[in-house]
Structures are given as structure tokens and as C-alpha cells.
Motif scaffolding. Structure first.
Motif, PDB file in Angstrom:
ATOM      1  N   GLN A 270      -0.663   5.114   0.247  1.00 32.25           N
ATOM      2  CA  GLN A 270      -0.210   5.639  -1.046  1.00 32.25           C
ATOM      3  C   GLN A 270      -0.923   6.943  -1.367  1.00 32.25           C
ATOM      4  N   TYR A 271      -0.185   7.867  -1.978  1.00 33.55           N
ATOM      5  CA  TYR A 271      -0.769   9.064  -2.591  1.00 33.55           C
ATOM      6  C   TYR A 271      -0.925   8.798  -4.084  1.00 33.55           C
ATOM      7  N   THR A 272      -2.046   9.216  -4.647  1.00 36.07           N
ATOM      8  CA  THR A 272      -2.297   9.009  -6.073  1.00 36.07           C
ATOM      9  C   THR A 272      -2.773  10.309  -6.706  1.00 36.07           C
ATOM     10  N   ASP A 273      -2.059  10.747  -7.739  1.00 35.88           N
ATOM     11  CA  ASP A 273      -2.476  11.920  -8.504  1.00 35.88           C
ATOM     12  C   ASP A 273      -3.480  11.485  -9.560  1.00 35.88           C
ATOM     13  N   THR A 274      -4.665  12.074  -9.560  1.00 41.60           N
ATOM     14  CA  THR A 274      -5.715  11.737 -10.529  1.00 41.60           C
ATOM     15  C   THR A 274      -6.171  13.002 -11.252  1.00 41.60           C
ATOM     16  N   PRO A 275      -6.967  12.871 -12.310  1.00 41.54           N
ATOM     17  CA  PRO A 275      -7.498  14.064 -12.988  1.00 41.54           C
ATOM     18  C   PRO A 275      -8.336  14.940 -12.065  1.00 41.54           C
ATOM     19  N   ALA A 276      -8.856  14.386 -10.956  1.00 38.87           N
ATOM     20  CA  ALA A 276      -9.695  15.150 -10.026  1.00 38.87           C
ATOM     21  C   ALA A 276      -8.902  15.683  -8.838  1.00 38.87           C
ATOM     22  N   GLY A 277      -7.593  15.429  -8.795  1.00 43.80           N
ATOM     23  CA  GLY A 277      -6.770  15.887  -7.683  1.00 43.80           C
ATOM     24  C   GLY A 277      -5.984  14.731  -7.078  1.00 43.80           C
ATOM     25  N   THR A 278      -5.297  15.020  -5.995  1.00 37.68           N
ATOM     26  CA  THR A 278      -4.463  14.012  -5.336  1.00 37.68           C
ATOM     27  C   THR A 278      -5.197  13.442  -4.123  1.00 37.68           C
ATOM     28  N   TYR A 279      -5.129  12.119  -3.981  1.00 36.00           N
ATOM     29  CA  TYR A 279      -5.805  11.429  -2.888  1.00 36.00           C
ATOM     30  C   TYR A 279      -4.804  10.568  -2.118  1.00 36.00           C
ATOM     31  N   TRP A 280      -5.035  10.488  -0.797  1.00 35.47           N
ATOM     32  CA  TRP A 280      -4.270   9.578   0.044  1.00 35.47           C
ATOM     33  C   TRP A 280      -5.173   8.404   0.391  1.00 35.47           C
ATOM     34  N   CYS A 281      -4.626   7.190   0.334  1.00 29.89           N
ATOM     35  CA  CYS A 281      -5.430   5.995   0.581  1.00 29.89           C
ATOM     36  C   CYS A 281      -4.709   5.022   1.499  1.00 29.89           C
ATOM     37  N   ALA A 282      -5.508   4.326   2.295  1.00 29.74           N
ATOM     38  CA  ALA A 282      -5.019   3.217   3.126  1.00 29.74           C
ATOM     39  C   ALA A 282      -5.741   1.954   2.670  1.00 29.74           C
ATOM     40  N   THR A 283      -4.975   0.931   2.320  1.00 33.93           N
ATOM     41  CA  THR A 283      -5.557  -0.294   1.766  1.00 33.93           C
ATOM     42  C   THR A 283      -5.113  -1.515   2.556  1.00 33.93           C
ATOM     43  N   GLN A 284      -6.075  -2.365   2.867  1.00 37.44           N
ATOM     44  CA  GLN A 284      -5.806  -3.640   3.537  1.00 37.44           C
ATOM     45  C   GLN A 284      -6.296  -4.763   2.630  1.00 37.44           C
ATOM     46  N   THR A 285      -5.472  -5.758   2.398  1.00 37.42           N
ATOM     47  CA  THR A 285      -5.874  -6.888   1.568  1.00 37.42           C
ATOM     48  C   THR A 285      -6.370  -8.033   2.447  1.00 37.42           C
ATOM     49  N   GLY A 286      -7.158  -8.909   1.855  1.00 34.32           N
ATOM     50  CA  GLY A 286      -7.681 -10.068   2.560  1.00 34.32           C
ATOM     51  C   GLY A 286      -8.017 -11.164   1.570  1.00 34.32           C
ATOM     52  N   ARG A 287      -8.520 -12.265   2.079  1.00 32.52           N
ATOM     53  CA  ARG A 287      -8.840 -13.401   1.204  1.00 32.52           C
ATOM     54  C   ARG A 287     -10.027 -14.166   1.767  1.00 32.52           C
ATOM     55  N   THR A 288     -10.921 -14.555   0.871  1.00 31.91           N
ATOM     56  CA  THR A 288     -11.996 -15.479   1.214  1.00 31.91           C
ATOM     57  C   THR A 288     -11.592 -16.857   0.700  1.00 31.91           C
TER      58      THR A 288
END
Length: 478
Positions: free
Chosen positions: A372-390
Motif C-alpha cells: 500500500q501507498y499512504t499519503d501522510t503529512p510527512a510525505g508518501t510512503y510505500w509499505c509491505a505488511t504481513q499479518t500473523g497470529r500468536t
């Protein structure tokens, strides 16, 4: 009516002070106020609370105002020291030592009394440093995060040490094996032993006397968790750690041993070669890095933050977020606006609901990373996220970079884009005005209390560890 507003120890000292100035014995003053000398002695020693009528008679007999007796100030320096000593010896810290109390006598010099009180102050200071109150833990954690940010999360001395020990084990390529970890332990004079009865407050125990490292059993002996725990235990010896004198030092030691274990499981030379090739081909991915070295996704993500700035010339951020949106771990040197409280701490703060660290929980496909790309007050960031569970709850692991560095990563072509205005509360924290007007004052939720927020870690030799359980365990296995 009782003289409950006066501190009994101070009150007793003031009566004794004025009695001494008047040259009266306990029996003489007692006779004047209608008390036996032994009863008056209990009052002077702070062990009995006098009635107000007795206080009035005592003030008259001593020729002072009642307010003078009830003053909260000790009458002199000597009295202040005696009161401080009395309170210190009555506290749980001194009581736990099982030592007799010291009663100051007329023959004890002021210097001797100063020394005894000074010892109590130092005892209290050391105990205060050793215990991890929520405030102390948050402050120490914040200072540590800022320190690692200045270092770009990179510790070259530990990198070099780990590289040396991995080579000495005979390892050449691929994932570090369980056998190679055992060889590393043997080279330090330790044997790895797997047991079922480790104390609940420990992950491993090192028996320095008999050269053993006790670890929990696992269905897959070569799994990442056991290799990492064994390497962490060895790191304490290799790095020359002494017993931590403060919670901040305990946190630093924990960071160092985690760092060392990661360096061994993902050696610098091999990791940089793997990541550099992936960068050249514009296919960087944490999941590939994870699989290449046989570690967890979180371990690979954290290791990437160690090497990303120093060896790949990029700034980045890492997040571990609980299913409820609370930030559990975080690091950044790319300027992304992490949520903070007034003290600068990030732990426990809610991450914006529009960040991928939280939107990934809504995805049906959780087997691969979400981009996902996210526009924030500090600029735009690209992120890769992996979910998991304990066993307890779900969580997400995120690695992200500024927009202009997304070109090196697989998943850069994603069309998913969001806007975050946090910390502006209108972004995701404030309810829509229609809902707020309808329900404000009509809702009373019962909040779930996280007990660890209020509870300090027990103050054993190592924070959070029950010394008695550890010593009993070692004795049973010796």
C-alpha cells in the motif's frame, strides 16, 4: 478527638525536643500531663497516638503552643535523621533483608547516624533503578529507540563478532543449522540441554558453573526460535555482560543479544549479498529474505532495518502492531510520523487506521505481504505488511520506505493508496458528527485493562525473573 493530622514520628520527636530543652524527665512530664512515663515514652517513639486533650496538656506543661507540637517539621537535623531511619527500617525493602533494626541512642554520634541513613538511601536508590515501573520502562525504551535511530539501527562491532563466530562454526551458506549453533556453544564451553521444566519467568537459563544452557523443547529442534534463544544466551558471555544495574542497562543488554542472534542467523556478508542482488533486480521482499535464511517474518524485517541504511543506502521504518491497532514495536529513520504520547514514547499508541499495518487485518489473503501507498503529512510512503497470529492475538509486521525508494521493491506496482492525516484526530480517531451528537453522553463502555501497563516487573537480580525459581531449577538439574 484524635491528633490524626500530625505525623506520629515527627510529633514524638518534637515532644522529646521540647522536653529536653526544659530539662524534664519522662516521669516528670508524665506526671504533669497525667500519664505514666512509659506511656509518654511510647508517644515520643511514635508508637502511640495521643488524644488531643493529652496534647493540649503536654503543650501547656512544656510552655509551647499546640501548633508547635503539631508542626510537620522535625525539630532539628538529628531528629530528621532518626525519623528517616525509623521509616526506612519499617519499609518492605529493609524488612526483606531479615536484619535487626538499629535504634539510635544518645551515644550514637550524628556522623554514625548519617552513615546508616546514607546506606538506606543508597539501598532504596538501587532498588528503584532495578525495578521496571511502567514510567521507567517507557522512558528507557524511548531513549534506546532514539539511540538506535542515531546509529541507523546498525552495530558494526556486533556484526563483526557474529561473522567471526559463524565462520568458526563451519557454516558456509544457507540457513544456520541447529548443529552449527550447537558447535558455537561447544566452542564457548557450553552444552545445549532441552528441558520441560524451565521457570515460567525465563526463556533460557545458563548454568555458568557446569557449562550448560537450558532451553525449552520443541517439535522441530532446528526451528528459528530455539536457535535464536541459544544464540542470545551465548551472546551474554561473548559480549561480557554483567548483572544489569538499571532497567535501561537491562534493555540495552537485551537489544545486544537479540542483535547478535539476528547477525548469526542472517550473517551480514550473505545477507547483504542477497539483498543487494534483489535490489539490483528491483525485487526486494522481506518474505524472500525470510525464506532464504529460515527465520520468522519479524526477524527478517528487523534484520532488514539493521542493513537497509548502512548497506543498501535507504531510509525505512518497521512496525509491529497488535490486532487492536496498538503499536508494540517501532523504528524509523525515514521521517514517518509514528504515534507518540507526551513523553515521546510510541509503545501502546494507536496506529492510524488507514496505514497498511491496520488495513492488512481486513484482507482475506494473509499468506503473502500486502502492499500500500499512504499519503501522510510527512510525505508518501510505500509499505509491505504481513499479518500473523500468536496463541493470544493477531499482529502485523510492516516494513516501509519513502515513495522514491519503493522502486526497489516487489509490490511497488500496487494501486492501493490511502490518505492519513494523523495525528490530526479528524483522520480516524474522531467519530462522525452525526454519530457523536446521537451517542455522546449515552455510552458507557467497560474498558479492557491491560494489567502490564500498571504493573512493574518484579525486582529480582534480572527484571521480571524469579530468582528463587531459577536457583531451585539449577539445583534440581545440577
Amino acid at each position: 478527638m484524635q491528633a490524626g493530622s500530625a505525623d506520629l514520628a515527627t510529633l514524638g520527636q518534637r515532644i522529646r525536643h521540647f522536653r529536653g530543652e526544659r530539662g524534664l524527665t519522662l516521669d516528670q512530664l508524665g506526671e504533669a500531663v497525667g500519664l505514666a512515663g512509659s506511656q509518654l515514652s511510647l508517644i515520643e517513639n511514635g508508637k502511640r497516638e495521643p488524644k488531643l486533650s493529652v496534647l493540649g496538656a503536654t503543650a501547656s506543661a512544656l510552655g509551647v503552643e499546640l501548633a508547635d507540637l503539631l508542626s510537620a517539621e522535625p525539630p532539628n537535623r538529628r531528629a530528621a535523621l532518626e525519623i528517616e531511619l525509623q521509616r526506612a527500617q519499617a519499609g518492605p525493602l529493609y524488612g526483606a533483608l531479615g536484619l535487626p533494626t538499629v535504634k539510635p541512642t544518645r551515644g550514637m554520634s550524628d556522623e554514625a547516624l548519617e552513615a546508616v541513613v546514607g546506606l538506606h538511601r543508597e539501598l532504596q536508590r538501587r532498588a528503584s533503578e532495578a525495578i521496571a515501573t511502567p514510567e521507567e520502562a517507557r522512558r528507557a525504551n524511548t531513549e534506546l529507540r532514539e539511540r538506535m535511530r542515531r546509529e541507523n539501527n546498525y552495530l558494526p562491532d556486533i556484526e563483526a563478532l557474529a561473522e567471526e563466530r559463524v565462520r568458526a562454526s563451519g557454516h558456509r551458506s544457507g540457513a544456520l543449522t541447529h548443529r552449527e549453533v550447537s558447535v558455537m556453544a561447544e566452542q564457548l564451553g557450553f552444552q545445549l540441554i532441552y528441558v520441560n521444566d524451565l521457570p515460567d519467568s525465563t526463556r533460557s537459563i545458563t548454568d555458568l558453573a557446569n557449562g550448560r544452557i537450558y532451553l525449552p523443547p520443541a517439535s522441530i529442534p532446528g526451528g528459528h526460535g530455539l536457535r535464536s534463544m541459544a544464540l542470545q544466551a551465548m551472546a551474554h558471555r561473548l559480549l561480557g555482560h554483567e548483572r544489569p544495574s538499571s532497567y535501561a542497562e537491562f534493555l540495552w543488554q537485551r537489544l545486544e543479544i537479540n542483535y547478535y542472534a539476528a547477525c548469526c542467523l542472517m550473517p551480514r556478508e550473505a545477507s547483504v549479498a542477497f539483498l543487494s542482488e534483489a535490489k539490483r533486480e528491483k525485487r526486494l521482499a522481506i518474505e524472500d529474505f525470510r525464506d532464504a535464511f529460515g527465520v520468522t517474518h519479524e526477524a527478517a524485517a528487523l534484520r532488514f532495518t539493521n542493513l537497509g541504511t548502512s548497506h543498501l543506502d535507504m531510509t525505512l521504518h518497521f512496525l509491529r502492531v497488535a490486532g487492536d491497532g496498538a503499536l508494540q514495536k517501532g523504528y524509523e529513520n525515514d521521517g514517518i510520523p509514528l504515534p507518540v504520547d507526551v513523553t515521546g514514547s510510541i509503545e501502546g499508541q494507536w496506529v492510524c487506521k488507514h496505514w497498511s499495518a491496520r488495513t492488512a487485518f481486513d484482507e482475506t489473503n494473509r499468506t503473502t505481504e500486502n502492499y500500500q501507498y499512504t499519503d501522510t503529512p510527512a510525505g508518501t510512503y510505500w509499505c509491505a505488511t504481513q499479518t500473523g497470529r500468536t496463541d493470544a492475538a493477531e499482529f502485523s509486521i510492516t516494513v516501509g520506505v519513502p515513495f522514491n525508494q519503493a522502486k526497489w521493491f516487489r509490490g511497488r506496482e500496487t494501486s492501493l493508496r490511502a490518505e492519513s492525516r494523523c495525528p490530526d484526530e479528524s483522520c480516524c480517531r474522531r467519530a462522525p458528527s452525526e454519530l457523536a451528537s446521537r451517542w455522546a453522553g449515552q455510552a458507557w463502555p467497560s474498558a479492557r485493562l491491560h494489567s502490564h501497563v500498571l504493573s512493574p516487573l518484579p525486582s529480582g537480580t534480572f527484571p521480571g525473573v524469579d530468582d528463587a525459581e531459577v536457583y531451585t531449577f539449577l539445583e534440581s538439574h545440577a
